[in-house]
Enzyme design. Structure first.
Site, PDB file in Angstrom:
ATOM      1  N   SER A 160      38.746 -63.327  -6.232  1.00 37.30           N
ATOM      2  CA  SER A 160      37.749 -63.055  -7.278  1.00 37.30           C
ATOM      3  C   SER A 160      36.894 -64.285  -7.549  1.00 37.30           C
ATOM      4  O   SER A 160      35.681 -64.196  -7.754  1.00 37.30           O
ATOM      5  CB  SER A 160      38.442 -62.650  -8.588  1.00 37.30           C
TER       6      SER A 160
ATOM      7  N   ASP B  96      38.550 -59.307 -12.246  1.00 36.69           N
ATOM      8  CA  ASP B  96      38.677 -60.711 -12.654  1.00 36.69           C
ATOM      9  C   ASP B  96      37.417 -61.532 -12.365  1.00 36.69           C
ATOM     10  O   ASP B  96      37.326 -62.695 -12.773  1.00 36.69           O
ATOM     11  CB  ASP B  96      39.839 -61.389 -11.896  1.00 36.69           C
TER      12      ASP B  96
ATOM     13  N   PRO C  39      46.246 -70.445  -4.110  1.00 33.87           N
ATOM     14  CA  PRO C  39      47.116 -69.605  -3.291  1.00 33.87           C
ATOM     15  C   PRO C  39      46.568 -68.186  -3.138  1.00 33.87           C
ATOM     16  O   PRO C  39      45.959 -67.656  -4.073  1.00 33.87           O
ATOM     17  CB  PRO C  39      48.441 -69.575  -4.061  1.00 33.87           C
TER      18      PRO C  39
ATOM     19  N   LYS D 129      42.497 -68.672 -12.101  1.00 34.50           N
ATOM     20  CA  LYS D 129      42.758 -68.246 -13.489  1.00 34.50           C
ATOM     21  C   LYS D 129      44.246 -68.027 -13.664  1.00 34.50           C
ATOM     22  O   LYS D 129      44.976 -67.750 -12.706  1.00 34.50           O
ATOM     23  CB  LYS D 129      41.997 -66.963 -13.849  1.00 34.50           C
TER      24      LYS D 129
ATOM     25  N   ALA E 198      46.805 -64.169  -2.792  1.00 33.22           N
ATOM     26  CA  ALA E 198      47.671 -63.098  -3.329  1.00 33.22           C
ATOM     27  C   ALA E 198      48.757 -63.701  -4.225  1.00 33.22           C
ATOM     28  O   ALA E 198      49.904 -63.264  -4.211  1.00 33.22           O
ATOM     29  CB  ALA E 198      48.283 -62.263  -2.208  1.00 33.22           C
ATOM     30  N   GLY E 199      48.375 -64.712  -5.001  1.00 32.41           N
ATOM     31  CA  GLY E 199      49.332 -65.405  -5.864  1.00 32.41           C
ATOM     32  C   GLY E 199      49.173 -65.069  -7.327  1.00 32.41           C
ATOM     33  O   GLY E 199      49.769 -65.713  -8.186  1.00 32.41           O
ATOM     34  N   GLY E 200      48.314 -64.091  -7.659  1.00 33.47           N
ATOM     35  CA  GLY E 200      48.092 -63.754  -9.065  1.00 33.47           C
ATOM     36  C   GLY E 200      47.219 -64.769  -9.769  1.00 33.47           C
ATOM     37  O   GLY E 200      47.237 -64.894 -10.990  1.00 33.47           O
ATOM     38  N   MET E 201      46.391 -65.504  -9.000  1.00 26.76           N
ATOM     39  CA  MET E 201      45.530 -66.530  -9.603  1.00 26.76           C
ATOM     40  C   MET E 201      44.048 -66.271  -9.328  1.00 26.76           C
ATOM     41  O   MET E 201      43.209 -67.148  -9.503  1.00 26.76           O
ATOM     42  CB  MET E 201      45.941 -67.917  -9.102  1.00 26.76           C
TER      43      MET E 201
HETATM   44  P1  ATP Z   1      44.336 -61.328  -8.707  1.00 31.12           P
HETATM   45  O1  ATP Z   1      45.028 -62.410  -9.468  1.00 31.12           O
HETATM   46  O2  ATP Z   1      42.849 -61.227  -9.009  1.00 31.12           O
HETATM   47  O3  ATP Z   1      45.021 -60.019  -8.719  1.00 31.12           O
HETATM   48  P2  ATP Z   1      45.391 -62.565  -6.358  1.00 31.12           P
HETATM   49  O4  ATP Z   1      45.216 -64.016  -6.663  1.00 31.12           O
HETATM   50  O5  ATP Z   1      46.761 -62.006  -6.546  1.00 31.12           O
HETATM   51  O6  ATP Z   1      44.337 -61.758  -7.172  1.00 31.12           O
HETATM   52  P3  ATP Z   1      43.817 -62.917  -3.994  1.00 31.12           P
HETATM   53  O7  ATP Z   1      44.122 -64.314  -3.625  1.00 31.12           O
HETATM   54  O8  ATP Z   1      42.504 -62.635  -4.588  1.00 31.12           O
HETATM   55  O9  ATP Z   1      44.972 -62.294  -4.884  1.00 31.12           O
HETATM   56  O10 ATP Z   1      44.056 -62.070  -2.663  1.00 31.12           O
HETATM   57  C1  ATP Z   1      44.372 -60.682  -2.644  1.00 31.12           C
HETATM   58  C2  ATP Z   1      43.985 -60.146  -1.262  1.00 31.12           C
HETATM   59  O11 ATP Z   1      42.574 -60.109  -1.187  1.00 31.12           O
HETATM   60  C3  ATP Z   1      44.447 -61.036  -0.115  1.00 31.12           C
HETATM   61  O12 ATP Z   1      45.665 -60.626   0.392  1.00 31.12           O
HETATM   62  C4  ATP Z   1      43.330 -60.919   0.901  1.00 31.12           C
HETATM   63  O13 ATP Z   1      43.666 -59.975   1.901  1.00 31.12           O
HETATM   64  C5  ATP Z   1      42.138 -60.337   0.149  1.00 31.12           C
HETATM   65  N1  ATP Z   1      40.960 -61.234   0.071  1.00 31.12           N
HETATM   66  C6  ATP Z   1      39.692 -60.854   0.216  1.00 31.12           C
HETATM   67  N2  ATP Z   1      38.857 -61.892   0.058  1.00 31.12           N
HETATM   68  C7  ATP Z   1      39.595 -62.965  -0.214  1.00 31.12           C
HETATM   69  C8  ATP Z   1      39.279 -64.316  -0.480  1.00 31.12           C
HETATM   70  N3  ATP Z   1      38.025 -64.785  -0.481  1.00 31.12           N
HETATM   71  N4  ATP Z   1      40.301 -65.150  -0.750  1.00 31.12           N
HETATM   72  C9  ATP Z   1      41.578 -64.669  -0.769  1.00 31.12           C
HETATM   73  N5  ATP Z   1      41.924 -63.405  -0.483  1.00 31.12           N
HETATM   74  C10 ATP Z   1      40.950 -62.544  -0.211  1.00 31.12           C
END
Ligand code: ATP
Length: 310
Positions: A111, A144, A102, A14, A104-107
């Protein structure tokens, strides 16, 4: 639908076209008003039935396997365990996640894996849960996750978990500059709270010009309507991302913005040709780890038909 021994679900990343963040609530969560769009960058989650015991296991493959937990902190594992507990499921599941979103990329990579797992295990275990029931469990797993189930373009309120479809015309062309390392979402919210006097923070709201730009289908109108309250906080934590955003603007992007809590930078291109040109320039710039292009909007977590039955 009958249960199957193996199910693969494709779930999208997303982006937030608008992200307005209110002051923190007593429970620590920040109320948001956001417009999400699902884009064609996918994780595939394959779920294989395990009928000898009730174990839930997970393996990760793909571009972004590194750093993804394979224990009970993995959101996909939590999603499967939530359904097991809620519906007294004796069977287990072996999950394999092919990650191209990616981490922890904000995508919303984690979720969307959770959303995919809800859909996969619903079929695998023959639970026959409705979309409304799945939405309810999605909200228990994270802010999300409900959006990742529905996809397309939607308004997110509350913590982002209350989703309502938003009318959007046409297709938009996005380019993503994926940075080295991630940014922790709670850390970015913490930085935002330190950066603004909380007394003066207004309740979150979506800009009306964003909704009209989506209705018009005009990339030029959308470019001036994008916004992200978390951008300043993400840039304070990773100032070098400002150079990446500026590079994109200097090389033809109609707009540049941090994706969610970052550090992925997103760029809106006028059309698919411009998107390719920008992607090439960004890849050669040395400013980011990787570049991806994707269209949006696309649907949420969906079972891949070719692999449904055996
Ligand atoms: P959002 O945009 O919802 O804030 P995000 O894209 O920044 O999330 P994610 O890729 O969801 O971040 O990852 C955040 C953290 O969640 C990671 O550092 C990882 O330790 C943990 N995590 C748990 N399950 C997963 C998964 N299935 N895929 C990726 N990271 C996961």
């Amino acid at each position: 639908m009958p249960p199957s021994a193996e199910v693969t679900v494709r779930a999208p990343a997303k982006i937030n076209l608008g992200l307005s963040v209110g002051p923190p609530r007593p429970d620590g969560f920040h109320p948001v008003a956001t417009v999400y769009q699902a884009v064609a960058l996918y994780d595939d989650v394959t779920a294989v039935l395990r009928d000898d015991d009730g174990e839930v296991s997970v393996e990760i493959s793909g571009d972004f396997a590194d750093g993804v937990p394979t224990d009970e902190t993995n959101l996909a594992v939590r999603a499967a365990q939530l359904l097991q507990a809620e519906y007294d499921v004796d069977e287990g599941v072996d999950l394999t996640i092919r990650k191209t979103i990616p981490v922890a990329g904000g995508m919303a990579g984690g979720s969307t894996d959770a959303a995919a797992t809800l859909v996969a295990c619903n079929r695998l275990w023959g639970l026959q849960l409705t979309q409304t029931e799945l939405q309810h469990h999605a909200a228990e797993l994270g802010s999300d996750v409900p959006f990742c189930l529905v996809g397309h373009t939607a308004l997110g309120q509350g913590r982002g978990e209350q989703v309502t479809e938003v009318m959007s015309r046409g297709t938009f062309h996005w380019v993503f500059a994926i940075a080295d390392g991630g940014l922790s979402t709670p850390e970015v919210y913490g930085q935002l709270d330190r950066m603004r006097p909380l007394r003066r923070v207004e309740p979150p709201q979506v800009r009306p010009e964003l909704l009209s730009a989506l209705l018009s289908g005009s990339a030029a109108a959308l470019a001036v309507a994008l916004s992200n309250d978390l951008q300043a906080a993400a840039l304070a934590l990773r100032p070098e991302l400002g150079d990446t955003l500026q590079f994109g603007l200097d090389h033809g992007a109609l707009a540049a913005q941090i994706s969610g809590s970052g550090p992925t930078c997103l760029f809106l291109a006028a059309d698919s040709r411009n998107a390719v040109d920008l992607a090439v320039d960004l890849a050669e710039s040395g400013l980011c780890r990787m570049v991806r292009q994707a269209e949006g909007p696309v649907p949420g977590a969906r079972i891949l038909p070719a692999i449904v039955s055996r």
